[in-house]
Scaffold this motif. Structure first.
Motif, PDB file in Angstrom:
ATOM      1  N   THR A  31     -49.540   5.242 -16.269  1.00  0.00           N
ATOM      2  CA  THR A  31     -49.492   4.163 -15.286  1.00  0.00           C
ATOM      3  C   THR A  31     -48.061   3.659 -15.205  1.00  0.00           C
ATOM      4  OG1 THR A  31     -51.754   3.499 -15.791  1.00  0.00           O
ATOM      5  CG2 THR A  31     -50.361   1.902 -14.639  1.00  0.00           C
ATOM      6  N   THR A  34     -45.463  -2.105 -12.935  1.00  0.00           N
ATOM      7  CA  THR A  34     -45.712  -2.848 -11.704  1.00  0.00           C
ATOM      8  C   THR A  34     -44.436  -3.584 -11.315  1.00  0.00           C
ATOM      9  OG1 THR A  34     -48.037  -3.139 -12.258  1.00  0.00           O
ATOM     10  CG2 THR A  34     -47.104  -4.637 -10.612  1.00  0.00           C
ATOM     11  N   TYR A 284     -38.862  -5.142 -12.239  1.00  0.00           N
ATOM     12  CA  TYR A 284     -39.950  -4.608 -13.061  1.00  0.00           C
ATOM     13  C   TYR A 284     -39.514  -4.620 -14.524  1.00  0.00           C
ATOM     14  CZ  TYR A 284     -37.072  -0.379 -12.825  1.00  0.00           C
ATOM     15  OH  TYR A 284     -36.032   0.517 -12.906  1.00  0.00           O
ATOM     16  N   SER A 490     -49.224  -1.840  -4.470  1.00  0.00           N
ATOM     17  CA  SER A 490     -50.230  -1.572  -5.500  1.00  0.00           C
ATOM     18  C   SER A 490     -49.628  -1.356  -6.874  1.00  0.00           C
ATOM     19  CB  SER A 490     -51.052  -0.338  -5.118  1.00  0.00           C
ATOM     20  OG  SER A 490     -50.234   0.824  -5.109  1.00  0.00           O
ATOM     21  N   GLY A 491     -48.304  -1.081  -6.937  1.00  0.00           N
ATOM     22  CA  GLY A 491     -47.678  -0.769  -8.214  1.00  0.00           C
ATOM     23  C   GLY A 491     -48.125   0.564  -8.766  1.00  0.00           C
ATOM     24  N   GLN A 492     -48.501   1.479  -7.887  1.00  0.00           N
ATOM     25  CA  GLN A 492     -49.026   2.779  -8.296  1.00  0.00           C
ATOM     26  C   GLN A 492     -48.304   3.901  -7.561  1.00  0.00           C
ATOM     27  OE1 GLN A 492     -51.431   3.354 -10.632  1.00  0.00           O
ATOM     28  NE2 GLN A 492     -51.487   1.160 -11.065  1.00  0.00           N
TER      29      GLN A 492
END
Length: 695
Positions: A31, A34, A284, A490-492
């Motif tokens: 992941t 974010t 971030y 979405s930070g993805q």
């Protein structure tokens, strides 16, 4: 852990497999951080020319059905001063018929393309240097055919016949330019020019190449950036900034340092444009580096300036509502009627991609070059079948259905460019290109300063280093060794993996982790095994121009450069081991790219005197065509056509193929064409007469 090949097979199952497959846990494990975003883009004014960019005349003609193509009208020079035409239009009825509008256009405008003349190239030569060392007669003959295409593509602006006050939409470029190739693309286009230059230099047409680059530099002088194309209605849009790469390529071929000295201030000006009008600040938290390593939590918060596609337009949008609602949209003049229909559809719904036409996002999407494509689609804003759409794209967490999820929608629904929110996407290819730009500017600055790194040089190097680190922090997956576009909202990572995401392996080179480079080379090799006819930008069959089964030569060039860089950076790593079998991947993709272009050229009537007769099934009446786009079948092999009538903007194919013929001349072989047998000229041997031995 699955390779990208296996990863793509999962995606391909949406149209070809009989059973659904679940994504592996390894693909779900990483992941990215974010990030929060602050938009610092300066506002940019939209082109407001009263005929070619905006206003009631453009609206009436484009929506009145006067021409089959919207581009026809905006490429027509005026017969009268613009102010007179505006007054004359005001006298027309508000409900003018199509025939009345056509008569108005006939009275006030010259035919499209009247402002362009075909010219001979001043530095033309009949013996292109790239053929030296190519001994095979088929490859030599095909290469000469490509070289000869340049003869017919030289253009110059000619507005000498226009009256005082009359205008043309063609930008006032001084030098010869190379047309994009199709009947409608009468002007130059920005990133297409890079691939044209590759071929011109290999053909030894150095003066023409220099003039082509000078036209782009002149446009920076006038507009502060290079417009998407050589028309006034492109002057509020740009494309991936490849001009620095063009100047670098020209310098490497000519050692013309005086040209570099002239170009460098303008390259810096273009970089400043991207910095001021297309960049956002991203904050971030990441693992600590450098002096921050002493922190107890081993974390640090950083703010990095990154770049997105798309202007922050501030002019008044065009009202497409007709008074029935408050819907506004930014419509492209050269695609006006189709954009209008899409905006109305977006307002009434439902549609798969429904939001991009509003608020200028469509302008942003067109800057990316690789549109239309599902690459920049956002699951969150899809309005048709959101659950189905999410199932199709969220391959990391859901099983992929056995049928194509997009088959439920009509072609009109699928070709809408909406739902792209590209301003909130960190595009891997764009930031990789800007890393190259910053590195090139730094190197040129040093060269012109007696090979000394002054403060300005170091400043650009730092910008490049910061950008590289941002890509590694936000867009890189250390588990797979691959990059993906990063969605800031979405930070993805993006749910749609694109071949464009291979660009860092060309751009960043040895600044990447070695283990990631090994995996990337493996993935590129296995993708090529799956798609021997060419790599599609995405693996979804959406009917969109940059998705499967369509193949674009610029992406093949990028994949080849990425594979070649990976091979060089790995050196002898793993020789005799697992990765040794992937050495030579770049050359194999190069051969496939040559095969794809050659086979379609041959199937559409290409011949080589004394070597190769015409293909017997040719039905298009052409003498060998290059195409801007190719298709592959479900097996990944190229689909050949015998009709060369609609070849599209093909000059990037010409330039890239010439470059490949030269770059890989020691490894290239006679092209092999699926389902087509080459019709070689039969050369009969003369039999020597027998003589009786004298006794």
């Amino acid at each position: 852990m699955k390779s990208l090949y296996q990863y793509s097979v999962l995606v391909l199952s949406v149209w070809s497999a009989s059973a659904s497959v679940a994504a592996s846990a390894a693909e779900q494990s990483y992941t990215p951080p974010t990030a929060s975003t602050k938009d610092v883009r300066l506002p940019q004014k939209r082109c407001d020319h009263p005929i070619y960019c905006d206003g009631p005349i453009l609206r009436a003609v484009q929506l009145g059905g006067v021409f089959d193509s919207d581009k026809t009208f905006v490429d027509m020079p005026t017969r009268k001063p613009v102010s007179d035409i505006v007054k004359e239009f005001d006298m027309l009825s508000a409900n003018a018929t199509t025939s009345q509008l056509a008569a108005f256009v006939e009275d006030n405008f010259y035919p499209a393309g009247s402002d362009i003349v075909e010219v001979e190239l001043e530095d033309w030569n009949d013996n292109p240097p790239f053929l030296v060392g190519i001994t095979d007669p088929v490859l030599r003959g095909y290469g000469m055919s490509l070289h000869n295409q340049w003869k017919t593509l030289g253009r110059k602006r000619d507005t000498s016949f226009l009256c005082a006050g009359c205008e043309s939409s063609l930008l006032p470029v001084k030098n010869t330019f190379i047309a994009a190739g199709s009947n409608s693309s009468r002007e130059f286009h920005y990133w297409n020019t890079y691939y044209v230059e590759l071929g011109l230099l290999k053909s030894g047409l150095f003066k023409t190449a220099k003039g082509v680059l000078q036209n782009l530099l002149d446009s920076i002088e006038q507009y502060g950036f290079v417009p998407s194309g050589g028309r006034i209605y492109y002057t509020d849009r740009t494309e991936p900034p490849l001009l620095a790469l063009m100047v670098k390529t020209y310098y490497e071929a000519t050692k013309d340092l005086a040209f570099v000295a002239q170009a460098l201030p303008l390259l810096k000006k273009e970089h400043a444009f991207w910095d001021e009008y297309r960049s956002v600040n991203v904050t971030y938290t990441r693992k600590a580096t450098g002096s921050a390593l002493s922190r107890r939590d081993n974390l640090e918060t950083v703010t990095s300036k990154t770049t997105t596609f798309g202007p922050n337009l501030f002019s008044t949008a065009i009202d497409t509502s007709g008074g029935d609602d408050s819907s506004d949209a930014y419509l492209r003049p050269e695609q006006y009627s189709s954009d209008y229909v899409l905006s109305k559809t977006a307002a009434s719904g439902p549609n798969l991609f429904s939001t991009a036409i509003n608020g200028g996002a469509l302008y942003a999407a067109t800057e990316a070059g690789t549109v239309p494509s599902v690459q920049y689609a956002s699951v969150k804003t899809a309005t048709v079948g959101p659950t189905l759409f999410a199932t199709a794209l969220r391959r990391r967490t859901l099983e992929i259905p056995s049928s194509n999820p997009f088959s439920a929608f009509t072609k009109n629904q699928l070709t809408v460019l909406g739902s792209v929110n590209i301003n909130n996407t960190i595009s891997v290819n764009l930031n990789s290109i800007l890393y190259q730009v910053e590195t090139i500017i730094a190197n040129f600055t040093s060269i012109l300063n007696n090979n000394t790194e002054n403060s300005e040089c170091l400043s650009y190097k730092k910008r490049a280093d910061d950008r590289r680190q941002m890509l590694l922090d936000l867009a890189y997956n250390p588990d797979t060794g691959m990059f993906s576009d990063y969605h800031l909202e979405s930070g993805q990572h993006s749910d749609v993996w694109s071949v464009n995401s291979l660009w860092p392996y060309w751009a960043l080179g040895d600044a990447l982790p070695a283990n990631g480079t090994q995996r990337a080379l493996e993935n590129i090799a296995q993708l090529h095994d799956r798609f021997p006819g060419g790599l599609p930008n995405t693996f979804y069959n959406t009917t969109l121009g940059w998705d499967y089964p369509h193949i674009k030569p610029p992406l093949q060039h990028m994949a080849i450069r990425s594979a070649d860089n990976a091979e060089n950076n790995l050196g002898d790593t793993g020789s005799g081991g697992y990765y040794a079998s992937y050495k030579g991947t770049a050359a194999r993709i190069a051969q496939s790219s040559i095969n794809t272009a050659f086979c379609n050229w041959y199937a559409t009537g290409g011949t080589i005197p004394g070597v190769l007769n015409a293909y017997s099934s040719n039905s298009g009446g052409s003498s060998g065509a290059s195409f801007g786009t190719y298709d592959i079948d479900s097996s990944g092999n190229v689909v050949t056509t015998t009709n060369g009538a609609s070849s599209g903007d093909f000059t990037w194919t010409t330039g890239i193929t010439i470059w490949l013929l030269d770059q890989y001349k020691s490894q290239n072989t006679i092209p092999s064409c699926p389902n087509i047998k080459l019709n070689f000229v039969n050369k009969t041997c003369k039999v020597r007469p027998k003589y009786k031995r004298r006794t």
